[in-house]
Design a protein around this motif. Structure first.
Motif, PDB file in Angstrom:
ATOM      1  N   GLY A   1       0.812  -1.216   0.000  1.00 31.00           N
ATOM      2  CA  GLY A   1       0.000   0.000   0.000  1.00 31.00           C
ATOM      3  C   GLY A   1       0.841   1.260   0.000  1.00 31.00           C
ATOM      4  O   GLY A   1       0.489   2.247  -0.654  1.00 31.00           O
ATOM      5  N   THR A   2       1.948   1.247   0.714  1.00 28.66           N
ATOM      6  CA  THR A   2       2.800   2.436   0.792  1.00 28.66           C
ATOM      7  C   THR A   2       3.282   2.835  -0.602  1.00 28.66           C
ATOM      8  O   THR A   2       3.211   4.012  -0.984  1.00 28.66           O
ATOM      9  CB  THR A   2       4.033   2.154   1.698  1.00 28.66           C
ATOM     10  OG1 THR A   2       3.593   1.526   2.896  1.00 28.66           O
ATOM     11  CG2 THR A   2       4.775   3.418   2.027  1.00 28.66           C
ATOM     12  N   ALA A   3       3.775   1.849  -1.356  1.00 26.83           N
ATOM     13  CA  ALA A   3       4.254   2.116  -2.722  1.00 26.83           C
ATOM     14  C   ALA A   3       3.095   2.633  -3.582  1.00 26.83           C
ATOM     15  O   ALA A   3       3.279   3.524  -4.425  1.00 26.83           O
ATOM     16  CB  ALA A   3       4.843   0.846  -3.325  1.00 26.83           C
TER      17      ALA A   3
ATOM     18  N   ALA B   1      -6.127   2.302   2.688  1.00 29.08           N
ATOM     19  CA  ALA B   1      -5.387   1.090   3.075  1.00 29.08           C
ATOM     20  C   ALA B   1      -6.195   0.222   4.041  1.00 29.08           C
ATOM     21  O   ALA B   1      -6.131  -1.007   3.985  1.00 29.08           O
ATOM     22  CB  ALA B   1      -4.054   1.481   3.714  1.00 29.08           C
ATOM     23  N   GLU B   2      -6.966   0.884   4.917  1.00 31.69           N
ATOM     24  CA  GLU B   2      -7.652   0.153   5.986  1.00 31.69           C
ATOM     25  C   GLU B   2      -9.130  -0.070   5.681  1.00 31.69           C
ATOM     26  O   GLU B   2      -9.843  -0.640   6.509  1.00 31.69           O
ATOM     27  CB  GLU B   2      -7.505   0.954   7.293  1.00 31.69           C
ATOM     28  CG  GLU B   2      -6.055   1.268   7.610  1.00 31.69           C
ATOM     29  CD  GLU B   2      -5.848   1.964   8.944  1.00 31.69           C
ATOM     30  OE1 GLU B   2      -6.845   2.384   9.564  1.00 31.69           O
ATOM     31  OE2 GLU B   2      -4.682   2.071   9.367  1.00 31.69           O
ATOM     32  N   SER B   3      -9.601   0.408   4.521  1.00 30.06           N
ATOM     33  CA  SER B   3     -11.058   0.495   4.364  1.00 30.06           C
ATOM     34  C   SER B   3     -11.624  -0.300   3.182  1.00 30.06           C
ATOM     35  O   SER B   3     -12.657   0.087   2.640  1.00 30.06           O
ATOM     36  CB  SER B   3     -11.471   1.965   4.271  1.00 30.06           C
ATOM     37  OG  SER B   3     -10.973   2.538   3.092  1.00 30.06           O
TER      38      SER B   3
ATOM     39  N   PHE C   1      -5.323   0.781  -1.615  1.00 34.44           N
ATOM     40  CA  PHE C   1      -5.620  -0.231  -0.593  1.00 34.44           C
ATOM     41  C   PHE C   1      -4.360  -1.002  -0.222  1.00 34.44           C
ATOM     42  O   PHE C   1      -3.432  -1.111  -1.024  1.00 34.44           O
ATOM     43  CB  PHE C   1      -6.672  -1.221  -1.124  1.00 34.44           C
ATOM     44  CG  PHE C   1      -7.993  -0.572  -1.395  1.00 34.44           C
ATOM     45  CD1 PHE C   1      -8.946  -0.459  -0.386  1.00 34.44           C
ATOM     46  CD2 PHE C   1      -8.288  -0.039  -2.640  1.00 34.44           C
ATOM     47  CE1 PHE C   1     -10.157   0.172  -0.620  1.00 34.44           C
ATOM     48  CE2 PHE C   1      -9.492   0.585  -2.892  1.00 34.44           C
ATOM     49  CZ  PHE C   1     -10.432   0.688  -1.874  1.00 34.44           C
ATOM     50  N   SER C   2      -4.370  -1.548   0.992  1.00 37.10           N
ATOM     51  CA  SER C   2      -3.259  -2.405   1.439  1.00 37.10           C
ATOM     52  C   SER C   2      -3.773  -3.819   1.669  1.00 37.10           C
ATOM     53  O   SER C   2      -4.904  -4.007   2.140  1.00 37.10           O
ATOM     54  CB  SER C   2      -2.682  -1.850   2.745  1.00 37.10           C
ATOM     55  OG  SER C   2      -1.866  -2.826   3.363  1.00 37.10           O
ATOM     56  N   PHE C   3      -2.922  -4.775   1.372  1.00 34.23           N
ATOM     57  CA  PHE C   3      -3.255  -6.189   1.622  1.00 34.23           C
ATOM     58  C   PHE C   3      -2.207  -6.813   2.534  1.00 34.23           C
ATOM     59  O   PHE C   3      -1.885  -7.995   2.436  1.00 34.23           O
ATOM     60  CB  PHE C   3      -3.381  -6.931   0.273  1.00 34.23           C
ATOM     61  CG  PHE C   3      -4.491  -6.372  -0.557  1.00 34.23           C
ATOM     62  CD1 PHE C   3      -5.780  -6.860  -0.431  1.00 34.23           C
ATOM     63  CD2 PHE C   3      -4.267  -5.300  -1.396  1.00 34.23           C
ATOM     64  CE1 PHE C   3      -6.830  -6.297  -1.158  1.00 34.23           C
ATOM     65  CE2 PHE C   3      -5.304  -4.728  -2.129  1.00 34.23           C
ATOM     66  CZ  PHE C   3      -6.588  -5.238  -2.007  1.00 34.23           C
TER      67      PHE C   3
END
Ligand SMILES: Cc1ncc(COP(=O)(O)O)c(C=O)c1O
Length: 380
Positions: free
Chosen positions: A74-76, A189-191, A210-212
């Motif tokens: 997600g950061t990238a 990221a969290e949603s 988004f983050s996984f």
């Protein structure tokens, strides 16, 4: 006030365990193993493969957007999304101080500086009122965009974050940002699975990310996705995150400095199997949230719930204690009993690398910083 011991017993009963209960553990009950074995057998374990394409198609469908780009984390994804909307060295990006450090880092990786503005008490996310107030005082609209009168720098994006899956007031924020010609990148990221007025979070701003990561509602070990309705930016995102290679069947020609931010097919296989279960995960977590709501009702400990016109994914559930002393007591007793709880993040401007950044008073962020605690939230 309900005794903390009652809370510990409730959580132990709920998770049917007196052993260590984590904040959020992944659940692998679907096609994960099948897809992973299939991927290994295919030998396409790396950056190209059918599951990467499938993952991107699933993400555009889930978020109701036109284009999705699978990335390494997600950061990238946030780093690249900011660059795509025009953030460059020396610019400023408006965001909240009440967030995980990756939000601010993604701004800094672009050579830009975060401007930390307050959150709303109800959503715990970036406050449209705070953004409006700041821009009225410091904003200057020029033909090339919005500039900060104090620093002379361009304010080239706004990066709200949907804290723990609770959507920020997106309509109000968009109205302010549109008026000042500032594009929004949603740190979603969290949603994953959260909605604002029936629209998936991540789909309202110019881009969403988004983050996984392992602790998220859907995980693929590590991974991220950029989503957008702007196909030009989406295609550019795919290109930039895959080394900026000009398409050709055998020639290697890259016409700018791209990134190797590709999500490996192995991770995408895991992500696809997890995404298939997203609706079940959401239902399961909403049922747990409903149990918590009943339990904490009139208890003196406030369980945080979604705001009107939104649907939260209840990724990490949280309670608000009366004050910092009560919070510290709650944290100590629950963790001693092997029920994992954790305070919300320290505000970003307390970290050495972001101490110098411009910010407002942060009254709401400080209030929440002293009181909010995450409680076990795994899919059961
Ligand atoms: C608010 C927020 N932004 C960004 C990230 C970064 O995601 P990742 O860990 O996939 O890089 C995370 C989670 O880790 C997060 O919680």
């Amino acid at each position: 006030m309900k005794h903390i011991k009652d809370t510990i017993s409730f959580i132990q009963d709920s998770f049917k365990s007196t052993e260590f209960i984590p904040l959020h553990a992944p659940t692998f009950g679907g096609n994960e193993k099948n897809y992973l074995i299939e991927t290994i057998d295919s030998t396409f374990v790396s950056s190209v493969g059918a599951y990467v394409d499938q993952f991107e198609a699933m993400m555009t469908a889930i978020t109701n957007t036109k284009k999705s780009v699978a990335v390494v984390n997600g950061t990238a994804g946030i780093q690249v999304a900011l660059r795509l909307v025009g953030v460059s060295t020396g610019d400023e990006v408006i965001t909240q101080a009440l967030t995980f450090v990756a939000t601010a880092n993604a701004i800094a990786y672009n050579g830009a500086s975060p401007v930390f503005l307050d959150v709303d008490l109800d959503t715990m996310g970036l406050s449209p009122k705070a953004v409006s107030k700041f821009l009225e005082e410091f904003g200057e609209l020029r033909e090339e965009g919005c500039f900060n009168k104090k620093t002379g720098n361009k304010i080239s994006a706004c990066l709200p974050m949907h804290t723990f899956g609770f959507p920020v007031h997106l309509d109000e924020l968009k109205a302010v940002c549109d008026a000042w010609n500032i594009p929004i990148v949603e740190d979603a990221a969290e949603s994953l699975g959260s909605e604002y007025k029936n629209q998936p979070t991540g789909s309202v701003g110019e881009m969403g990310v988004f983050s996984f990561n392992g602790n998220k509602i859907v995980t693929c070990g590590g991974g991220g996705a950029i989503v957008t309705n702007n196909e030009i930016l989406g295609n550019k995102g795919k290109y930039l995150t895959t080394t900026a290679k000009v398409p050709h069947s055998y020639e290697f020609f890259h016409d700018e400095i791209g990134f190797n931010f590709r999500m490996p097919n192995l991770n995408a296989a895991l992500a696809c199997a997890q995404l298939e279960q997203l609706n079940g995960f959401l239902e399961n977590k909403r049922a747990l949230a409903a149990d918590y709501i009943t339990f904490f009702n009139n208890s003196g400990i406030q369980f945080r719930t979604e705001t009107p016109n939104t649907k939260a994914n209840y990724w990490l559930m949280c309670v608000e204690l009366e004050n910092q002393k009560e919070r510290d007591l709650f944290l100590a007793e629950t963790n001693n009993a092997k029920v994992m709880t954790r305070p919300i993040w320290q505000l970003m401007y307390r970290l050495p690398m972001y101490q110098h950044c411009q910010r407002d008073e942060q009254l709401n962020a400080q209030f929440l910083e002293e009181r909010i605690v995450n409680i076990p939230s795994s899919v059961k």
